[in-house]
Design a protein around this motif. Sequence first.
Motif, PDB file in Angstrom:
ATOM      1  N   VAL A 281     -56.797  27.405  85.316  1.00  0.00           N
ATOM      2  CA  VAL A 281     -56.761  25.954  85.093  1.00  0.00           C
ATOM      3  C   VAL A 281     -56.334  25.236  86.369  1.00  0.00           C
ATOM      4  N   ALA A 282     -55.279  25.739  87.021  1.00  0.00           N
ATOM      5  CA  ALA A 282     -54.791  25.101  88.247  1.00  0.00           C
ATOM      6  C   ALA A 282     -55.794  25.242  89.393  1.00  0.00           C
ATOM      7  N   CYS A 283     -56.397  26.408  89.516  1.00  0.00           N
ATOM      8  CA  CYS A 283     -57.402  26.610  90.572  1.00  0.00           C
ATOM      9  C   CYS A 283     -58.617  25.713  90.348  1.00  0.00           C
ATOM     10  N   GLY A 284     -58.891  25.382  89.084  1.00  0.00           N
ATOM     11  CA  GLY A 284     -60.064  24.573  88.761  1.00  0.00           C
ATOM     12  C   GLY A 284     -59.828  23.081  88.785  1.00  0.00           C
ATOM     13  N   LEU A 285     -58.615  22.642  89.121  1.00  0.00           N
ATOM     14  CA  LEU A 285     -58.341  21.201  89.153  1.00  0.00           C
ATOM     15  C   LEU A 285     -59.262  20.483  90.146  1.00  0.00           C
ATOM     16  N   PHE A 286     -59.510  21.131  91.288  1.00  0.00           N
ATOM     17  CA  PHE A 286     -60.358  20.544  92.331  1.00  0.00           C
ATOM     18  C   PHE A 286     -61.415  21.567  92.744  1.00  0.00           C
ATOM     19  N   PRO A 287     -62.592  21.112  93.166  1.00  0.00           N
ATOM     20  CA  PRO A 287     -63.611  22.053  93.640  1.00  0.00           C
ATOM     21  C   PRO A 287     -63.118  22.804  94.870  1.00  0.00           C
ATOM     22  N   GLN A 288     -63.431  24.097  94.953  1.00  0.00           N
ATOM     23  CA  GLN A 288     -63.026  24.850  96.148  1.00  0.00           C
ATOM     24  C   GLN A 288     -63.838  24.391  97.357  1.00  0.00           C
ATOM     25  N   GLN A 289     -65.131  24.145  97.140  1.00  0.00           N
ATOM     26  CA  GLN A 289     -65.958  23.585  98.194  1.00  0.00           C
ATOM     27  C   GLN A 289     -65.936  22.064  98.051  1.00  0.00           C
ATOM     28  N   CYS A 290     -65.109  21.409  98.838  1.00  0.00           N
ATOM     29  CA  CYS A 290     -64.902  19.969  98.709  1.00  0.00           C
ATOM     30  C   CYS A 290     -66.046  19.173  99.338  1.00  0.00           C
ATOM     31  N   GLU A 291     -66.314  18.028  98.744  1.00  0.00           N
ATOM     32  CA  GLU A 291     -67.316  17.084  99.254  1.00  0.00           C
ATOM     33  C   GLU A 291     -66.582  15.829  99.720  1.00  0.00           C
ATOM     34  N   LYS A 306     -73.794  11.161 113.699  1.00  0.00           N
ATOM     35  CA  LYS A 306     -74.891  10.199 113.895  1.00  0.00           C
ATOM     36  C   LYS A 306     -75.798  10.613 115.043  1.00  0.00           C
ATOM     37  N   ALA A 307     -75.213  11.166 116.105  1.00  0.00           N
ATOM     38  CA  ALA A 307     -76.006  11.591 117.263  1.00  0.00           C
ATOM     39  C   ALA A 307     -76.790  12.864 116.980  1.00  0.00           C
ATOM     40  N   LYS A 308     -76.262  13.721 116.111  1.00  0.00           N
ATOM     41  CA  LYS A 308     -76.880  15.023 115.851  1.00  0.00           C
ATOM     42  C   LYS A 308     -77.992  14.960 114.825  1.00  0.00           C
ATOM     43  N   TYR A 309     -77.854  14.061 113.843  1.00  0.00           N
ATOM     44  CA  TYR A 309     -78.823  14.015 112.748  1.00  0.00           C
ATOM     45  C   TYR A 309     -79.622  12.713 112.808  1.00  0.00           C
ATOM     46  N   ARG A 310     -80.912  12.846 112.632  1.00  0.00           N
ATOM     47  CA  ARG A 310     -81.774  11.667 112.635  1.00  0.00           C
ATOM     48  C   ARG A 310     -81.585  10.845 111.364  1.00  0.00           C
ATOM     49  N   GLU A 311     -81.507  11.556 110.241  1.00  0.00           N
ATOM     50  CA  GLU A 311     -81.315  10.874 108.957  1.00  0.00           C
ATOM     51  C   GLU A 311     -79.822  10.735 108.651  1.00  0.00           C
ATOM     52  N   PRO A 312     -79.444   9.698 107.899  1.00  0.00           N
ATOM     53  CA  PRO A 312     -78.023   9.514 107.551  1.00  0.00           C
ATOM     54  C   PRO A 312     -77.496  10.704 106.750  1.00  0.00           C
ATOM     55  N   VAL A 313     -76.298  11.125 107.088  1.00  0.00           N
ATOM     56  CA  VAL A 313     -75.631  12.214 106.374  1.00  0.00           C
ATOM     57  C   VAL A 313     -74.491  11.601 105.555  1.00  0.00           C
ATOM     58  N   PRO A 314     -74.634  11.523 104.232  1.00  0.00           N
ATOM     59  CA  PRO A 314     -73.610  10.844 103.417  1.00  0.00           C
ATOM     60  C   PRO A 314     -72.322  11.655 103.232  1.00  0.00           C
ATOM     61  N   TYR A 315     -72.452  12.984 103.156  1.00  0.00           N
ATOM     62  CA  TYR A 315     -71.284  13.813 102.862  1.00  0.00           C
ATOM     63  C   TYR A 315     -71.212  15.029 103.773  1.00  0.00           C
ATOM     64  N   VAL A 316     -69.978  15.519 103.956  1.00  0.00           N
ATOM     65  CA  VAL A 316     -69.752  16.817 104.592  1.00  0.00           C
ATOM     66  C   VAL A 316     -69.017  17.695 103.577  1.00  0.00           C
ATOM     67  N   TYR A 317     -69.008  19.002 103.832  1.00  0.00           N
ATOM     68  CA  TYR A 317     -68.442  19.943 102.877  1.00  0.00           C
ATOM     69  C   TYR A 317     -67.512  20.913 103.602  1.00  0.00           C
ATOM     70  N   PHE A 318     -66.453  21.338 102.901  1.00  0.00           N
ATOM     71  CA  PHE A 318     -65.506  22.289 103.505  1.00  0.00           C
ATOM     72  C   PHE A 318     -64.807  23.080 102.407  1.00  0.00           C
ATOM     73  N   ASN A 319     -64.357  24.261 102.792  1.00  0.00           N
ATOM     74  CA  ASN A 319     -63.628  25.131 101.875  1.00  0.00           C
ATOM     75  C   ASN A 319     -62.141  24.778 101.976  1.00  0.00           C
ATOM     76  N   LYS A 320     -61.586  24.236 100.893  1.00  0.00           N
ATOM     77  CA  LYS A 320     -60.177  23.807 100.933  1.00  0.00           C
ATOM     78  C   LYS A 320     -59.218  24.976 100.806  1.00  0.00           C
ATOM     79  N   GLY A 321     -59.723  26.167 100.456  1.00  0.00           N
ATOM     80  CA  GLY A 321     -58.857  27.297 100.208  1.00  0.00           C
ATOM     81  C   GLY A 321     -58.262  27.220  98.813  1.00  0.00           C
ATOM     82  N   LEU A 322     -57.447  28.222  98.502  1.00  0.00           N
ATOM     83  CA  LEU A 322     -56.771  28.240  97.193  1.00  0.00           C
ATOM     84  C   LEU A 322     -55.274  28.290  97.420  1.00  0.00           C
TER      85      LEU A 322
END
Length: 322
Positions: A281-291, A306-322
């Motif tokens: 339950v506690a591990c599932g409070l937040f996604p492990q792969q955060c947006e 902005k310089a790297k991508y031609r199209e807009p990138v709305p979100y990035v993702y990262f592993n928050k750990g446990l």
Amino acid sequence: MEADLSDFNIDAPRWDQCTFLGRVKHFFNITDPRTVLVPERELDWAKVMVEQSRMGTVPPGTQVEQLFYAKKLYDSAFHPDTGDKMNVIGRMSFQVPGGMIITGFMLQFYRTMPAVIFWQWVNQSFNALVNYTNRNAASPTSVRQMAVSYITATTTAVATAVGMNMLTKRAPPLVGRWVPFAAVAAANCVNIPMMRQQELIQGICVKDRNHNEIGHSRRAAAIGITQVVISRITMAAPGMILLPVLMERLEKLRFVQRVRVLHAPLQVLLSGCFLIFMVPVACGLFPQQCELPVSYLEPELQDTIKAKYREPVPYVYFNKGL
């Protein structure tokens, strides 16, 4: 008839990770304490099966259930960033057997100063190992940083427990039973950020939706670590708050007073009952792969995206750990 596994994506979650219930089901699966007893040979088999499935070279005759089981073992025993096998004690699947013993004894032996100091030290040693094992491995941690975080967290826990024990000597007995939880909560607020301070200093690795590395963000690290602290405190809270209330009432019964030697084992057992449910339950409070919205990142990282991508990138993702 053999199942067609050519399009099977072993990394696709079995349950929707955008919902709390889906995450809880996922963590019930991979934090199963029985996986701690799985032999090393079977864990190595699971890793081979997962890697073969990713490459599309699953052995003939393999069933979907076998792949699900292999992924369960892989997720429970191998780090999501490095793919390395984690030490047994640091795995989330060891939280129930390890946590129930430590929690039970912390709640039982809270009256004398030596016992308080000893069990808080044991708990923080266990937590430090768990925090290091489940960190975001893309951010290396030096031995010096680990030692400083361990000493700081242990000192915080012991100081909180000893100080509150002294302050609650004249308080009702139940208040004294809650001192271990206050110490654990305070130490978690120190231990986790200290153990992962490198992420706060240099930033945590963020990626695009195709898992391509974009850069490092300190703001993302702060969010991820905060969520982990909240999860860990939530994990401990029900058992360490409700169990003292239950024991306070049980110890008034005559037959319970006659078998004082069983008080500690009883608290260990009841702590395990709480943790079996509270770990997933506690591990599932937040996604492990955060947006995280790109607009929340540091300005220089936004400019890089902005310089790297031609199209807009709305979100990035990262592993928050446990």
